[in-house]
Scaffold this motif. Sequence first.
Motif, PDB file in Angstrom:
ATOM      1  N   THR A  97     -34.217  77.391  76.420  1.00  0.00           N
ATOM      2  CA  THR A  97     -33.989  78.796  76.749  1.00  0.00           C
ATOM      3  C   THR A  97     -35.264  79.591  76.497  1.00  0.00           C
ATOM      4  N   LYS A  98     -35.760  80.231  77.529  1.00  0.00           N
ATOM      5  CA  LYS A  98     -36.989  81.009  77.398  1.00  0.00           C
ATOM      6  C   LYS A  98     -36.752  82.515  77.544  1.00  0.00           C
ATOM      7  N   VAL A  99     -35.671  82.904  78.226  1.00  0.00           N
ATOM      8  CA  VAL A  99     -35.376  84.320  78.442  1.00  0.00           C
ATOM      9  C   VAL A  99     -33.862  84.515  78.372  1.00  0.00           C
ATOM     10  N   MET A 158     -32.331  97.243  67.212  1.00  0.00           N
ATOM     11  CA  MET A 158     -31.804  96.295  68.190  1.00  0.00           C
ATOM     12  C   MET A 158     -32.548  94.964  68.126  1.00  0.00           C
ATOM     13  N   ASP A 159     -33.864  95.029  67.866  1.00  0.00           N
ATOM     14  CA  ASP A 159     -34.718  93.848  67.775  1.00  0.00           C
ATOM     15  C   ASP A 159     -34.798  93.078  69.099  1.00  0.00           C
ATOM     16  N   CYS A 160     -34.902  93.829  70.201  1.00  0.00           N
ATOM     17  CA  CYS A 160     -35.154  93.198  71.495  1.00  0.00           C
ATOM     18  C   CYS A 160     -36.661  93.114  71.707  1.00  0.00           C
ATOM     19  N   ASP A 161     -37.081  92.237  72.605  1.00  0.00           N
ATOM     20  CA  ASP A 161     -38.497  92.160  72.962  1.00  0.00           C
ATOM     21  C   ASP A 161     -38.859  93.191  74.019  1.00  0.00           C
ATOM     22  N   PHE A 162     -37.915  93.447  74.926  1.00  0.00           N
ATOM     23  CA  PHE A 162     -38.118  94.425  75.992  1.00  0.00           C
ATOM     24  C   PHE A 162     -36.844  95.259  76.158  1.00  0.00           C
ATOM     25  N   PHE A 163     -37.046  96.533  76.512  1.00  0.00           N
ATOM     26  CA  PHE A 163     -35.935  97.424  76.847  1.00  0.00           C
ATOM     27  C   PHE A 163     -36.400  98.289  78.003  1.00  0.00           C
ATOM     28  N   VAL A 164     -35.614  98.325  79.085  1.00  0.00           N
ATOM     29  CA  VAL A 164     -36.026  99.080  80.274  1.00  0.00           C
ATOM     30  C   VAL A 164     -34.939 100.081  80.659  1.00  0.00           C
ATOM     31  N   PHE A 165     -35.382 101.236  81.188  1.00  0.00           N
ATOM     32  CA  PHE A 165     -34.411 102.206  81.688  1.00  0.00           C
ATOM     33  C   PHE A 165     -35.084 103.123  82.695  1.00  0.00           C
ATOM     34  N   SER A 166     -34.252 103.865  83.425  1.00  0.00           N
ATOM     35  CA  SER A 166     -34.709 104.776  84.471  1.00  0.00           C
ATOM     36  C   SER A 166     -34.571 106.215  84.010  1.00  0.00           C
ATOM     37  N   SER A 172     -32.564  80.338  69.225  1.00  0.00           N
ATOM     38  CA  SER A 172     -33.586  80.213  70.259  1.00  0.00           C
ATOM     39  C   SER A 172     -34.767  81.121  69.934  1.00  0.00           C
ATOM     40  N   ASP A 173     -35.911  80.803  70.534  1.00  0.00           N
ATOM     41  CA  ASP A 173     -37.096  81.661  70.456  1.00  0.00           C
ATOM     42  C   ASP A 173     -37.288  82.434  71.763  1.00  0.00           C
ATOM     43  N   ALA A 174     -36.223  82.585  72.513  1.00  0.00           N
ATOM     44  CA  ALA A 174     -36.322  83.208  73.831  1.00  0.00           C
ATOM     45  C   ALA A 174     -36.736  84.672  73.740  1.00  0.00           C
ATOM     46  N   TYR A 175     -37.394  85.122  74.797  1.00  0.00           N
ATOM     47  CA  TYR A 175     -37.623  86.557  74.967  1.00  0.00           C
ATOM     48  C   TYR A 175     -36.280  87.228  75.269  1.00  0.00           C
TER      49      TYR A 175
END
Length: 406
Positions: A163-165, A214-222, A192-195
Amino acid sequence: MFDIQEIRSQFSILDREVNGKPLVYLDNAATSQKPNSVLEVCHAYYTELNANVHRGIHTLSQLATEEMELSRRKIQKFINAEHDFEVIFTKGTTEGLNLIAYILTQKLQKDDEIIISYLEHHSNIVPWQLLCERTGAKLRVIPIDENGILQLDYLDQFLSEKTKVVSVNQVSNALGIVNPIEEIIARTRKNSDAYIVIDGAQSAPHFNIDVQKMDCDFFVFSGHKMYAPMGTGILYGKREVLEALPPFHGGGEMIATCSFDRTTYAGLPFKYEAGTPNVGGNIALGAAVDFMNRVGHQNIQHHENALLEYAQRQLLEIEGLKVYGEKAHRTGVVSFNLEGVGISSDVGMILDKMGIAVRTGHHCTQPIMEFFNIAGTVRASFAVYNTFEEIDLLVEGVKKAQRMLS
Protein backbone atom coordinates in the motif's frame (compact mmCIF):
# COMPACT_ATOMS: atom_id res chain seq x y z
CA MET A 1 -25.70 35.87 18.35
CA PHE A 2 -26.56 33.88 15.23
CA ASP A 3 -28.80 36.17 13.17
CA ILE A 4 -29.88 34.40 9.98
CA GLN A 5 -31.42 37.51 8.45
CA GLU A 6 -28.25 39.50 9.05
CA ILE A 7 -26.23 36.72 7.43
CA ARG A 8 -28.57 36.59 4.45
CA SER A 9 -28.30 40.36 4.02
CA GLN A 10 -24.60 39.84 3.20
CA PHE A 11 -25.47 37.83 0.06
CA SER A 12 -26.95 40.15 -2.55
CA ILE A 13 -27.77 37.30 -4.94
CA LEU A 14 -30.33 35.94 -2.46
CA ASP A 15 -32.51 38.97 -3.24
CA ARG A 16 -33.04 37.97 -6.86
CA GLU A 17 -35.94 36.08 -8.38
CA VAL A 18 -35.85 33.02 -10.64
CA ASN A 19 -38.85 32.35 -12.86
CA GLY A 20 -40.77 35.03 -10.97
CA LYS A 21 -40.15 33.37 -7.59
CA PRO A 22 -37.70 34.28 -4.80
CA LEU A 23 -34.49 32.31 -5.24
CA VAL A 24 -34.17 29.29 -2.96
CA TYR A 25 -30.57 28.20 -3.46
CA LEU A 26 -29.98 24.62 -2.33
CA ASP A 27 -27.05 23.63 -4.53
CA ASN A 28 -24.27 24.53 -2.12
CA ALA A 29 -22.39 21.24 -2.46
CA ALA A 30 -21.75 22.26 -6.08
CA THR A 31 -20.81 25.84 -5.20
CA SER A 32 -21.78 28.29 -2.50
CA GLN A 33 -22.84 31.87 -3.00
CA LYS A 34 -20.37 34.62 -2.10
CA PRO A 35 -20.87 37.26 0.60
CA ASN A 36 -20.47 40.90 -0.33
CA SER A 37 -17.30 41.12 1.77
CA VAL A 38 -15.62 38.56 -0.50
CA LEU A 39 -16.87 40.20 -3.70
CA GLU A 40 -15.65 43.58 -2.47
CA VAL A 41 -12.16 42.17 -1.92
CA CYS A 42 -12.12 40.81 -5.48
CA HIS A 43 -13.24 44.18 -6.84
CA ALA A 44 -10.73 46.08 -4.74
CA TYR A 45 -7.85 43.93 -5.99
CA TYR A 46 -8.60 44.61 -9.64
CA THR A 47 -9.37 48.30 -9.14
CA GLU A 48 -6.66 49.19 -6.61
CA LEU A 49 -3.89 46.55 -6.50
CA ASN A 50 -3.80 44.71 -9.83
CA ALA A 51 -0.22 43.51 -10.29
CA ASN A 52 1.71 40.28 -10.40
CA VAL A 53 3.06 38.98 -7.12
CA HIS A 54 6.53 38.06 -5.84
CA ARG A 55 8.20 39.50 -8.95
CA GLY A 56 8.10 43.27 -8.77
CA ILE A 57 9.71 45.93 -6.64
CA HIS A 58 7.05 48.50 -7.49
CA THR A 59 4.38 49.44 -4.98
CA LEU A 60 1.40 47.61 -6.48
CA SER A 61 3.34 44.35 -6.76
CA GLN A 62 4.54 44.64 -3.19
CA LEU A 63 1.03 45.37 -1.88
CA ALA A 64 -0.54 42.53 -3.88
CA THR A 65 2.14 40.15 -2.59
CA GLU A 66 1.50 41.21 1.00
CA GLU A 67 -2.23 40.64 0.62
CA MET A 68 -1.86 37.20 -0.97
CA GLU A 69 0.65 36.05 1.63
CA LEU A 70 -1.65 37.37 4.38
CA SER A 71 -4.38 35.19 2.87
CA ARG A 72 -2.02 32.20 2.96
CA ARG A 73 -1.47 32.77 6.68
CA LYS A 74 -5.21 33.04 7.29
CA ILE A 75 -5.68 29.68 5.59
CA GLN A 76 -2.78 28.19 7.55
CA LYS A 77 -4.61 29.11 10.75
CA PHE A 78 -7.96 27.97 9.30
CA ILE A 79 -6.67 24.40 8.83
CA ASN A 80 -4.06 24.59 11.64
CA ALA A 81 -1.07 23.83 9.41
CA GLU A 82 2.25 24.04 11.21
CA HIS A 83 3.84 26.30 8.55
CA ASP A 84 2.36 28.80 6.09
CA PHE A 85 4.55 27.36 3.30
CA GLU A 86 2.71 24.04 3.63
CA VAL A 87 -0.31 25.87 2.13
CA ILE A 88 -0.24 25.68 -1.68
CA PHE A 89 -2.67 27.72 -3.77
CA THR A 90 -4.44 25.71 -6.50
CA LYS A 91 -7.45 26.04 -8.78
CA GLY A 92 -9.46 23.70 -6.55
CA THR A 93 -9.77 20.17 -5.21
CA THR A 94 -9.47 18.51 -8.61
CA GLU A 95 -6.17 20.19 -9.41
CA GLY A 96 -4.90 19.38 -5.93
CA LEU A 97 -5.64 15.69 -6.29
CA ASN A 98 -4.15 15.52 -9.78
CA LEU A 99 -1.05 17.32 -8.51
CA ILE A 100 -0.58 14.78 -5.73
CA ALA A 101 -1.13 11.80 -8.03
CA TYR A 102 1.42 13.19 -10.50
CA ILE A 103 4.20 13.96 -8.03
CA LEU A 104 3.83 10.50 -6.44
CA THR A 105 4.54 8.76 -9.76
CA GLN A 106 8.17 7.99 -8.94
CA LYS A 107 7.15 6.54 -5.56
CA LEU A 108 5.08 3.71 -7.04
CA GLN A 109 5.96 0.68 -9.10
CA LYS A 110 4.26 -2.34 -10.61
CA ASP A 111 1.90 -4.17 -8.24
CA ASP A 112 1.96 -1.46 -5.58
CA GLU A 113 -1.52 -0.58 -4.35
CA ILE A 114 -3.65 2.54 -3.94
CA ILE A 115 -6.71 2.42 -1.68
CA ILE A 116 -9.73 4.65 -2.21
CA SER A 117 -13.38 4.22 -1.27
CA TYR A 118 -16.70 3.66 -3.01
CA LEU A 119 -17.83 7.11 -1.85
CA GLU A 120 -15.34 9.10 -3.91
CA HIS A 121 -16.00 11.88 -6.37
CA HIS A 122 -14.60 11.17 -9.83
CA SER A 123 -11.76 13.61 -9.05
CA ASN A 124 -10.58 11.20 -6.34
CA ILE A 125 -10.86 8.19 -8.64
CA VAL A 126 -9.57 9.13 -12.08
CA PRO A 127 -6.19 10.65 -11.05
CA TRP A 128 -5.36 7.44 -9.22
CA GLN A 129 -6.43 5.33 -12.19
CA LEU A 130 -4.08 7.42 -14.34
CA LEU A 131 -1.32 6.85 -11.79
CA CYS A 132 -1.97 3.11 -11.98
CA GLU A 133 -1.68 3.28 -15.78
CA ARG A 134 1.67 5.08 -15.49
CA THR A 135 3.17 2.75 -12.90
CA GLY A 136 1.42 -0.62 -13.05
CA ALA A 137 0.01 -0.12 -9.57
CA LYS A 138 -3.42 -1.50 -8.63
CA LEU A 139 -6.50 0.24 -7.28
CA ARG A 140 -8.39 -1.22 -4.32
CA VAL A 141 -11.77 0.12 -3.24
CA ILE A 142 -13.29 0.09 0.26
CA PRO A 143 -16.94 -1.01 -0.21
CA ILE A 144 -20.06 0.48 1.36
CA ASP A 145 -23.17 -1.09 2.83
CA GLU A 146 -26.80 -0.37 1.99
CA ASN A 147 -26.65 2.79 4.13
CA GLY A 148 -23.60 4.10 2.29
CA ILE A 149 -21.33 3.47 5.29
CA LEU A 150 -17.75 2.42 4.58
CA GLN A 151 -16.88 -1.14 5.55
CA LEU A 152 -13.56 -0.49 7.24
CA ASP A 153 -12.80 -4.14 7.88
CA TYR A 154 -11.85 -4.21 4.20
CA LEU A 155 -9.35 -1.42 4.79
CA ASP A 156 -7.61 -3.63 7.34
CA GLN A 157 -7.60 -6.50 4.83
CA PHE A 158 -6.21 -4.29 2.05
CA LEU A 159 -3.42 -2.59 3.98
CA SER A 160 0.00 -4.16 3.45
CA GLU A 161 3.58 -3.31 2.54
CA LYS A 162 2.31 -2.85 -1.03
CA THR A 163 0.00 0.00 0.00
CA LYS A 164 1.52 3.28 -1.11
CA VAL A 165 -1.48 5.66 -1.05
CA VAL A 166 -4.77 5.84 0.87
CA SER A 167 -7.03 8.60 -0.47
CA VAL A 168 -10.56 9.19 0.84
CA ASN A 169 -12.98 12.04 1.22
CA GLN A 170 -14.01 13.37 4.59
CA VAL A 171 -17.59 13.98 3.45
CA SER A 172 -19.36 12.45 0.44
CA ASN A 173 -20.57 15.08 -2.01
CA ALA A 174 -23.36 12.80 -3.28
CA LEU A 175 -24.78 11.60 0.04
CA GLY A 176 -23.32 13.92 2.68
CA ILE A 177 -21.97 10.96 4.64
CA VAL A 178 -19.24 11.89 7.11
CA ASN A 179 -16.45 9.34 6.97
CA PRO A 180 -14.48 8.40 10.13
CA ILE A 181 -11.27 10.03 8.93
CA GLU A 182 -9.46 9.80 12.26
CA GLU A 183 -10.09 6.05 12.40
CA ILE A 184 -9.07 5.55 8.77
CA ILE A 185 -5.82 7.44 9.35
CA ALA A 186 -5.07 5.56 12.59
CA ARG A 187 -5.61 2.18 10.95
CA THR A 188 -3.45 3.19 8.00
CA ARG A 189 -0.60 4.48 10.17
CA LYS A 190 -0.67 1.28 12.22
CA ASN A 191 -0.41 -1.06 9.24
CA SER A 192 1.31 0.88 6.46
CA ASP A 193 3.71 3.67 5.50
CA ALA A 194 1.31 4.87 2.82
CA TYR A 195 0.77 8.50 1.95
CA ILE A 196 -2.60 9.61 3.33
CA VAL A 197 -4.64 12.00 1.17
CA ILE A 198 -7.87 13.59 2.41
CA ASP A 199 -10.38 15.20 0.04
CA GLY A 200 -11.85 18.01 2.11
CA ALA A 201 -13.97 19.64 -0.60
CA GLN A 202 -17.20 18.96 1.30
CA SER A 203 -15.82 19.20 4.84
CA ALA A 204 -13.91 22.49 4.82
CA PRO A 205 -17.16 24.52 4.38
CA HIS A 206 -18.80 22.80 7.37
CA PHE A 207 -16.19 21.61 9.88
CA ASN A 208 -13.31 22.95 11.92
CA ILE A 209 -10.27 21.45 10.14
CA ASP A 210 -7.08 20.56 12.03
CA VAL A 211 -4.55 18.90 9.73
CA GLN A 212 -1.97 18.46 12.48
CA LYS A 213 -4.39 16.60 14.73
CA MET A 214 -5.65 14.67 11.71
CA ASP A 215 -2.07 13.65 10.82
CA CYS A 216 -2.71 13.37 7.08
CA ASP A 217 0.07 13.88 4.54
CA PHE A 218 -2.15 15.89 2.20
CA PHE A 219 -5.46 17.74 2.55
CA VAL A 220 -7.17 19.40 -0.41
CA PHE A 221 -10.23 21.62 -0.73
CA SER A 222 -11.89 24.18 -2.99
CA GLY A 223 -12.56 27.82 -2.23
CA HIS A 224 -15.75 28.10 -4.24
CA LYS A 225 -17.63 25.70 -1.98
CA MET A 226 -16.81 27.82 1.10
CA TYR A 227 -17.92 31.29 0.00
CA ALA A 228 -14.81 32.15 -2.07
CA PRO A 229 -14.49 32.69 -5.84
CA MET A 230 -14.32 29.87 -8.34
CA GLY A 231 -10.86 28.87 -9.49
CA THR A 232 -9.45 28.91 -5.96
CA GLY A 233 -8.36 26.07 -3.74
CA ILE A 234 -5.73 24.75 -1.37
CA LEU A 235 -3.39 21.81 -1.21
CA TYR A 236 -1.90 21.29 2.22
CA GLY A 237 1.09 18.99 2.44
CA LYS A 238 3.43 18.16 5.29
CA ARG A 239 6.71 20.01 4.92
CA GLU A 240 8.90 16.90 4.85
CA VAL A 241 6.62 15.23 2.28
CA LEU A 242 6.48 18.19 -0.10
CA GLU A 243 10.20 18.85 0.14
CA ALA A 244 11.00 15.26 -0.83
CA LEU A 245 8.73 15.17 -3.90
CA PRO A 246 9.25 16.69 -7.38
CA PRO A 247 7.44 19.73 -8.81
CA PHE A 248 4.18 19.49 -10.74
CA HIS A 249 4.29 22.30 -13.33
CA GLY A 250 7.43 23.95 -14.64
CA GLY A 251 7.79 27.64 -15.39
CA GLY A 252 8.10 30.98 -13.69
CA GLU A 253 8.00 31.33 -9.91
CA MET A 254 8.95 27.72 -9.12
CA ILE A 255 12.66 27.99 -9.94
CA ALA A 256 15.69 28.92 -7.87
CA THR A 257 18.06 28.96 -10.85
CA CYS A 258 17.48 28.16 -14.53
CA SER A 259 19.97 27.52 -17.31
CA PHE A 260 19.99 25.35 -20.41
CA ASP A 261 22.12 22.86 -18.53
CA ARG A 262 20.21 22.58 -15.29
CA THR A 263 17.33 24.04 -13.30
CA THR A 264 17.01 24.05 -9.54
CA TYR A 265 13.72 24.55 -7.77
CA ALA A 266 12.45 27.15 -5.36
CA GLY A 267 11.55 26.28 -1.81
CA LEU A 268 8.03 25.82 -0.52
CA PRO A 269 5.40 26.93 -1.34
CA PHE A 270 6.64 28.34 -4.64
CA LYS A 271 7.97 24.99 -5.86
CA TYR A 272 4.32 24.04 -6.48
CA GLU A 273 2.99 27.42 -7.65
CA ALA A 274 4.36 27.80 -11.17
CA GLY A 275 3.08 30.68 -13.26
CA THR A 276 0.88 33.63 -12.45
CA PRO A 277 -1.58 32.72 -9.69
CA ASN A 278 -5.20 33.77 -9.31
CA VAL A 279 -4.09 36.65 -7.10
CA GLY A 280 -7.48 38.31 -6.65
CA GLY A 281 -9.17 34.97 -6.01
CA ASN A 282 -6.50 33.87 -3.55
CA ILE A 283 -6.83 37.10 -1.58
CA ALA A 284 -10.62 36.70 -1.62
CA LEU A 285 -10.24 33.15 -0.29
CA GLY A 286 -8.72 34.72 2.80
CA ALA A 287 -11.74 37.02 2.99
CA ALA A 288 -14.01 33.97 2.85
CA VAL A 289 -12.11 32.52 5.81
CA ASP A 290 -12.68 35.83 7.61
CA PHE A 291 -16.41 35.55 6.91
CA MET A 292 -16.60 32.01 8.27
CA ASN A 293 -14.61 32.99 11.36
CA ARG A 294 -16.97 35.90 12.03
CA VAL A 295 -20.00 33.63 11.84
CA GLY A 296 -18.22 30.94 13.83
CA HIS A 297 -17.60 27.30 12.98
CA GLN A 298 -19.87 26.05 15.74
CA ASN A 299 -22.69 28.31 14.59
CA ILE A 300 -22.30 27.16 10.99
CA GLN A 301 -22.25 23.49 11.92
CA HIS A 302 -25.15 23.76 14.36
CA HIS A 303 -27.36 25.63 11.90
CA GLU A 304 -26.60 23.38 8.95
CA ASN A 305 -27.14 20.22 10.99
CA ALA A 306 -30.50 21.57 12.16
CA LEU A 307 -31.45 22.29 8.53
CA LEU A 308 -30.49 18.76 7.50
CA GLU A 309 -32.43 17.14 10.33
CA TYR A 310 -35.50 19.23 9.55
CA ALA A 311 -35.29 18.64 5.80
CA GLN A 312 -34.95 14.88 6.16
CA ARG A 313 -37.82 14.67 8.62
CA GLN A 314 -40.12 16.71 6.38
CA LEU A 315 -39.16 14.94 3.17
CA LEU A 316 -39.59 11.46 4.66
CA GLU A 317 -43.20 12.30 5.39
CA ILE A 318 -43.77 12.20 1.62
CA GLU A 319 -44.97 8.74 0.69
CA GLY A 320 -42.68 7.01 -1.76
CA LEU A 321 -39.65 9.24 -1.11
CA LYS A 322 -36.33 7.52 -0.38
CA VAL A 323 -33.35 9.27 1.22
CA TYR A 324 -29.99 7.66 0.40
CA GLY A 325 -27.68 7.26 3.37
CA GLU A 326 -30.60 8.01 5.69
CA LYS A 327 -29.15 6.12 8.65
CA ALA A 328 -25.56 7.32 8.22
CA HIS A 329 -23.91 10.24 9.99
CA ARG A 330 -24.24 13.07 7.47
CA THR A 331 -23.80 16.78 7.04
CA GLY A 332 -25.05 19.40 4.62
CA VAL A 333 -26.76 17.13 2.07
CA VAL A 334 -30.01 15.24 1.61
CA SER A 335 -30.04 13.07 -1.51
CA PHE A 336 -33.33 11.46 -2.52
CA ASN A 337 -35.63 10.06 -5.20
CA LEU A 338 -39.36 9.69 -5.64
CA GLU A 339 -40.78 6.23 -6.28
CA GLY A 340 -42.18 5.96 -9.77
CA VAL A 341 -40.29 9.02 -11.06
CA GLY A 342 -37.56 7.64 -13.27
CA ILE A 343 -35.49 10.75 -14.01
CA SER A 344 -34.28 12.98 -11.20
CA SER A 345 -33.80 15.88 -13.61
CA ASP A 346 -37.58 16.04 -14.16
CA VAL A 347 -37.99 16.83 -10.46
CA GLY A 348 -35.19 19.36 -10.67
CA MET A 349 -36.80 21.17 -13.59
CA ILE A 350 -40.15 21.47 -11.80
CA LEU A 351 -38.38 22.81 -8.71
CA ASP A 352 -36.51 25.31 -10.87
CA LYS A 353 -39.82 26.68 -12.17
CA MET A 354 -40.57 27.44 -8.52
CA GLY A 355 -37.25 29.24 -8.04
CA ILE A 356 -35.68 26.32 -6.16
CA ALA A 357 -32.14 25.36 -7.19
CA VAL A 358 -31.11 21.77 -6.48
CA ARG A 359 -28.67 19.42 -8.19
CA THR A 360 -29.80 16.29 -10.04
CA GLY A 361 -27.96 13.43 -11.71
CA HIS A 362 -25.02 11.29 -10.63
CA HIS A 363 -23.06 14.13 -8.96
CA CYS A 364 -19.76 12.89 -10.47
CA THR A 365 -20.13 9.71 -8.39
CA GLN A 366 -21.26 7.10 -10.89
CA PRO A 367 -20.01 4.14 -8.80
CA ILE A 368 -22.32 5.19 -5.94
CA MET A 369 -25.27 5.37 -8.31
CA GLU A 370 -24.42 1.97 -9.74
CA PHE A 371 -24.28 0.52 -6.22
CA PHE A 372 -27.83 1.72 -5.55
CA ASN A 373 -28.90 0.75 -9.08
CA ILE A 374 -30.11 4.25 -9.91
CA ALA A 375 -29.22 6.80 -12.59
CA GLY A 376 -29.06 9.70 -10.17
CA THR A 377 -30.68 11.52 -7.27
CA VAL A 378 -32.15 14.87 -6.38
CA ARG A 379 -29.65 16.55 -4.05
CA ALA A 380 -30.47 19.49 -1.78
CA SER A 381 -27.41 20.88 -0.02
CA PHE A 382 -27.26 23.56 2.62
CA ALA A 383 -25.17 26.56 3.60
CA VAL A 384 -25.21 28.95 6.52
CA TYR A 385 -27.64 31.34 4.77
CA ASN A 386 -30.39 28.77 4.16
CA THR A 387 -33.58 28.82 6.23
CA PHE A 388 -36.23 26.45 7.48
CA GLU A 389 -38.78 28.36 5.39
CA GLU A 390 -36.77 27.49 2.28
CA ILE A 391 -36.94 23.83 3.23
CA ASP A 392 -40.72 24.13 3.54
CA LEU A 393 -40.76 25.50 -0.02
CA LEU A 394 -38.57 22.59 -1.15
CA VAL A 395 -40.93 20.06 0.41
CA GLU A 396 -43.97 21.66 -1.24
CA GLY A 397 -42.10 21.67 -4.54
CA VAL A 398 -41.26 17.98 -4.25
CA LYS A 399 -44.90 17.21 -3.50
CA LYS A 400 -45.93 19.17 -6.58
CA ALA A 401 -43.38 17.30 -8.71
CA GLN A 402 -44.69 14.00 -7.39
CA ARG A 403 -48.25 14.92 -8.36
CA MET A 404 -47.18 16.02 -11.83
CA LEU A 405 -44.87 13.11 -12.60
CA SER A 406 -46.56 10.11 -10.99
